[in-house]
Design a protein around this motif. Structure first.
Motif, PDB file in Angstrom:
ATOM      1  N   ARG A 107       0.828  -1.207   0.000  1.00 21.64           N
ATOM      2  CA  ARG A 107       0.000   0.000   0.000  1.00 21.64           C
ATOM      3  C   ARG A 107       0.861   1.255   0.000  1.00 21.64           C
ATOM      4  O   ARG A 107       0.566   2.230  -0.694  1.00 21.64           O
ATOM      5  CB  ARG A 107      -0.916  -0.016   1.233  1.00 21.64           C
ATOM      6  CG  ARG A 107      -1.750   1.254   1.423  1.00 21.64           C
ATOM      7  CD  ARG A 107      -2.733   1.461   0.286  1.00 21.64           C
ATOM      8  NE  ARG A 107      -3.652   0.347   0.162  1.00 21.64           N
ATOM      9  CZ  ARG A 107      -4.511   0.208  -0.828  1.00 21.64           C
ATOM     10  NH1 ARG A 107      -4.554   1.113  -1.799  1.00 21.64           N
ATOM     11  NH2 ARG A 107      -5.324  -0.840  -0.880  1.00 21.64           N
ATOM     12  N   SER A 108       1.961   1.226   0.737  1.00 25.38           N
ATOM     13  CA  SER A 108       2.834   2.400   0.807  1.00 25.38           C
ATOM     14  C   SER A 108       3.468   2.706  -0.547  1.00 25.38           C
ATOM     15  O   SER A 108       3.645   3.872  -0.910  1.00 25.38           O
ATOM     16  CB  SER A 108       3.923   2.209   1.860  1.00 25.38           C
ATOM     17  OG  SER A 108       4.745   1.097   1.541  1.00 25.38           O
ATOM     18  N   THR A 109       3.798   1.667  -1.317  1.00 27.79           N
ATOM     19  CA  THR A 109       4.360   1.892  -2.645  1.00 27.79           C
ATOM     20  C   THR A 109       3.325   2.492  -3.579  1.00 27.79           C
ATOM     21  O   THR A 109       3.626   3.398  -4.366  1.00 27.79           O
ATOM     22  CB  THR A 109       4.893   0.571  -3.240  1.00 27.79           C
ATOM     23  OG1 THR A 109       5.961   0.093  -2.417  1.00 27.79           O
ATOM     24  CG2 THR A 109       5.406   0.774  -4.655  1.00 27.79           C
ATOM     25  N   VAL A 110       2.102   2.004  -3.506  1.00 27.69           N
ATOM     26  CA  VAL A 110       1.029   2.572  -4.332  1.00 27.69           C
ATOM     27  C   VAL A 110       0.846   4.053  -4.017  1.00 27.69           C
ATOM     28  O   VAL A 110       0.634   4.878  -4.911  1.00 27.69           O
ATOM     29  CB  VAL A 110      -0.284   1.794  -4.118  1.00 27.69           C
ATOM     30  CG1 VAL A 110      -1.447   2.507  -4.804  1.00 27.69           C
ATOM     31  CG2 VAL A 110      -0.148   0.370  -4.638  1.00 27.69           C
ATOM     32  N   GLU A 111       0.965   4.390  -2.739  1.00 30.45           N
ATOM     33  CA  GLU A 111       0.784   5.783  -2.341  1.00 30.45           C
ATOM     34  C   GLU A 111       1.983   6.649  -2.714  1.00 30.45           C
ATOM     35  O   GLU A 111       1.829   7.795  -3.150  1.00 30.45           O
ATOM     36  CB  GLU A 111       0.538   5.853  -0.830  1.00 30.45           C
ATOM     37  CG  GLU A 111      -0.803   5.230  -0.415  1.00 30.45           C
ATOM     38  CD  GLU A 111      -0.963   5.151   1.090  1.00 30.45           C
ATOM     39  OE1 GLU A 111       0.021   5.457   1.810  1.00 30.45           O
ATOM     40  OE2 GLU A 111      -2.069   4.784   1.548  1.00 30.45           O
ATOM     41  N   SER A 112       3.193   6.118  -2.555  1.00 29.84           N
ATOM     42  CA  SER A 112       4.395   6.915  -2.818  1.00 29.84           C
ATOM     43  C   SER A 112       4.771   6.957  -4.299  1.00 29.84           C
ATOM     44  O   SER A 112       5.440   7.882  -4.756  1.00 29.84           O
ATOM     45  CB  SER A 112       5.577   6.390  -2.006  1.00 29.84           C
ATOM     46  OG  SER A 112       5.914   5.073  -2.400  1.00 29.84           O
ATOM     47  N   LYS A 113       4.354   5.938  -5.052  1.00 28.69           N
ATOM     48  CA  LYS A 113       4.660   5.868  -6.487  1.00 28.69           C
ATOM     49  C   LYS A 113       3.363   5.764  -7.278  1.00 28.69           C
ATOM     50  O   LYS A 113       3.236   4.964  -8.199  1.00 28.69           O
ATOM     51  CB  LYS A 113       5.574   4.682  -6.784  1.00 28.69           C
ATOM     52  CG  LYS A 113       6.924   4.753  -6.072  1.00 28.69           C
ATOM     53  CD  LYS A 113       7.807   3.563  -6.435  1.00 28.69           C
ATOM     54  CE  LYS A 113       9.163   3.654  -5.757  1.00 28.69           C
ATOM     55  NZ  LYS A 113      10.047   2.508  -6.108  1.00 28.69           N
ATOM     56  N   GLY A 114       2.430   6.624  -6.914  1.00 28.46           N
ATOM     57  CA  GLY A 114       1.100   6.570  -7.515  1.00 28.46           C
ATOM     58  C   GLY A 114       1.094   6.733  -9.019  1.00 28.46           C
ATOM     59  O   GLY A 114       0.361   6.025  -9.731  1.00 28.46           O
ATOM     60  N   ASP A 115       1.899   7.659  -9.527  1.00 27.46           N
ATOM     61  CA  ASP A 115       1.933   7.880 -10.977  1.00 27.46           C
ATOM     62  C   ASP A 115       2.450   6.638 -11.701  1.00 27.46           C
ATOM     63  O   ASP A 115       1.927   6.268 -12.762  1.00 27.46           O
ATOM     64  CB  ASP A 115       2.822   9.081 -11.312  1.00 27.46           C
ATOM     65  CG  ASP A 115       2.202  10.404 -10.863  1.00 27.46           C
ATOM     66  OD1 ASP A 115       0.984  10.424 -10.592  1.00 27.46           O
ATOM     67  OD2 ASP A 115       2.944  11.399 -10.793  1.00 27.46           O
ATOM     68  N   LEU A 116       3.462   6.009 -11.114  1.00 30.04           N
ATOM     69  CA  LEU A 116       4.039   4.819 -11.745  1.00 30.04           C
ATOM     70  C   LEU A 116       3.053   3.662 -11.752  1.00 30.04           C
ATOM     71  O   LEU A 116       2.822   3.028 -12.795  1.00 30.04           O
ATOM     72  CB  LEU A 116       5.317   4.412 -11.007  1.00 30.04           C
ATOM     73  CG  LEU A 116       6.000   3.123 -11.471  1.00 30.04           C
ATOM     74  CD1 LEU A 116       6.363   3.199 -12.947  1.00 30.04           C
ATOM     75  CD2 LEU A 116       7.245   2.852 -10.629  1.00 30.04           C
ATOM     76  N   THR A 117       2.447   3.383 -10.600  1.00 30.79           N
ATOM     77  CA  THR A 117       1.525   2.252 -10.526  1.00 30.79           C
ATOM     78  C   THR A 117       0.263   2.497 -11.351  1.00 30.79           C
ATOM     79  O   THR A 117      -0.264   1.578 -11.981  1.00 30.79           O
ATOM     80  CB  THR A 117       1.153   1.929  -9.073  1.00 30.79           C
ATOM     81  OG1 THR A 117       0.676   3.117  -8.421  1.00 30.79           O
ATOM     82  CG2 THR A 117       2.368   1.420  -8.311  1.00 30.79           C
ATOM     83  N   GLN A 118      -0.213   3.746 -11.374  1.00 26.76           N
ATOM     84  CA  GLN A 118      -1.385   4.050 -12.181  1.00 26.76           C
ATOM     85  C   GLN A 118      -1.055   3.911 -13.665  1.00 26.76           C
ATOM     86  O   GLN A 118      -1.874   3.416 -14.454  1.00 26.76           O
ATOM     87  CB  GLN A 118      -1.887   5.462 -11.894  1.00 26.76           C
ATOM     88  CG  GLN A 118      -3.165   5.840 -12.640  1.00 26.76           C
ATOM     89  CD  GLN A 118      -4.330   4.916 -12.326  1.00 26.76           C
ATOM     90  OE1 GLN A 118      -4.626   4.666 -11.158  1.00 26.76           O
ATOM     91  NE2 GLN A 118      -4.994   4.407 -13.359  1.00 26.76           N
TER      92      GLN A 118
END
Length: 310
Positions: free
Chosen positions: A40-51
């Protein structure tokens, strides 16, 4: 052998995982599903990348890598696992491998093996940076019966090798701004490199060549060069003579020993540079020709990119 169709990645947004993910996405027509397991922390911190990955059709599976229920649930939708976790999490892969073996769905596992060959020779078993990967290989040998594996042995990344490290001149490197180079050994020793983007290309090629890849340590590379050849390419592309100094092998060994004794975070770098300088990346034959052919980077291209990024 069956071709993999559903690929799950761990460490997909890390330094080498990013390149692997990128190449898998480029080759997505060969697969039915590509997913990344992330926190979850990666999704939040790297939101542009994961999206961005989600927009390209990548399944984003959010979970805790240390929670076996989360991992086991993710495995049910895939048949192949590619791990690109960092050095600090290498041993934690053993639990991921155990769960994959028990899953009944995962048929093929690529552990995070990229880099120096940890079984290059008898002395490799005692090298400190190799211990985590050696434990992973030992687990495959002792406890994995159903599932196939592949160790993708790439050798050093030239992007890392050429980088000058402030405050650590004896680890070697090329300072673009100062036009100064610190060459390891006598500068004549060959080192076999794999550019970071090529790791992704070669991994995909291995996935698409299961008959040549499964249950093997594939030794692949982009090119081989000496420190002097790297320096000559920098001088050619900058149109200038560089100041060069040398760190003899014995001095490199002393720096390595000192770093480990002091608990320095640079100790691993010194050990790896020493192994490479001693010729620990060289083979009579590579395995590139066993897998699907791909276009790989040259020394000229790597230096060009190094200058552009300086």
């Amino acid at each position: 052998m069956d071709y993999p169709k559903k690929i799950l990645l761990f460490g997909a947004t890390g330094s080498i995982g990013t390149y692997i993910t990128e190449e898998l996405v480029k080759s997505s027509s060969n697969f039915d599903r590509i997913g990344i397991f992330t926190s979850r922390s990666t999704v939040e911190s790297k939101g542009d990348l994961t999206q961005g990955l989600k927009d390209k059709g990548v399944n984003i599976i959010v979970g805790d890598i240390k929670n076996e229920n989360d991992v086991a649930a993710a495995y049910q939708d895939f048949d192949t696992v590619v791990s690109a976790v960092g050095r600090g999490a290498i041993v934690e892969q053993i639990e991921l491998i155990r769960l994959a073996e028990e899953s009944g769905t995962i048929k093929w596992f690529f552990p995070s093996e990229y880099g120096t060959d940890i079984e290059y020779g008898p002395e490799s078993a005692s090298e400190k940076p190799h211990q985590g990967k050696l434990k992973v290989r030992a687990y495959f040998d002792s406890s994995v019966k159903r599932m196939s594996h592949t160790y993708l042995v790439t050798g050093p990344y030239p992007e890392f090798y050429i980088r000058s490290v402030p405050g650590l001149p004896n680890v070697g490197g090329f300072d673009v701004k100062k036009k100064e180079a610190v060459l390891l050994g006598d500068g004549e020793g060959k080192v076999s490199f794999t550019a970071m983007p090529d790791v992704g290309k070669l991994l995909v090629a291995a996935l698409l060549s299961p008959e040549a890849s499964q249950n093997k340590a594939l030794k692949v590379n982009s090119f081989t060069a000496t420190p002097k050849e790297i320096l000559a390419e920098f001088e050619k592309q900058t149109g200038a003579s560089w100041k060069a100094s040398y760190v003899p092998l014995e001095k490199l060994k002393r720096e390595e020993e000192k770093s480990w004794k002091e608990g320095s975070p640079s100790a691993t770098s010194f050990t790896l540079k020493r192994i490479w300088t001693e010729g620990g990346t060289l083979y009579e034959k590579r395995d590139n020709d066993l897998i699907k052919p791909v276009e790989l980077k040259t020394l000229e291209q790597v230096v060009q990119e190094g200058l552009a990024n300086a």
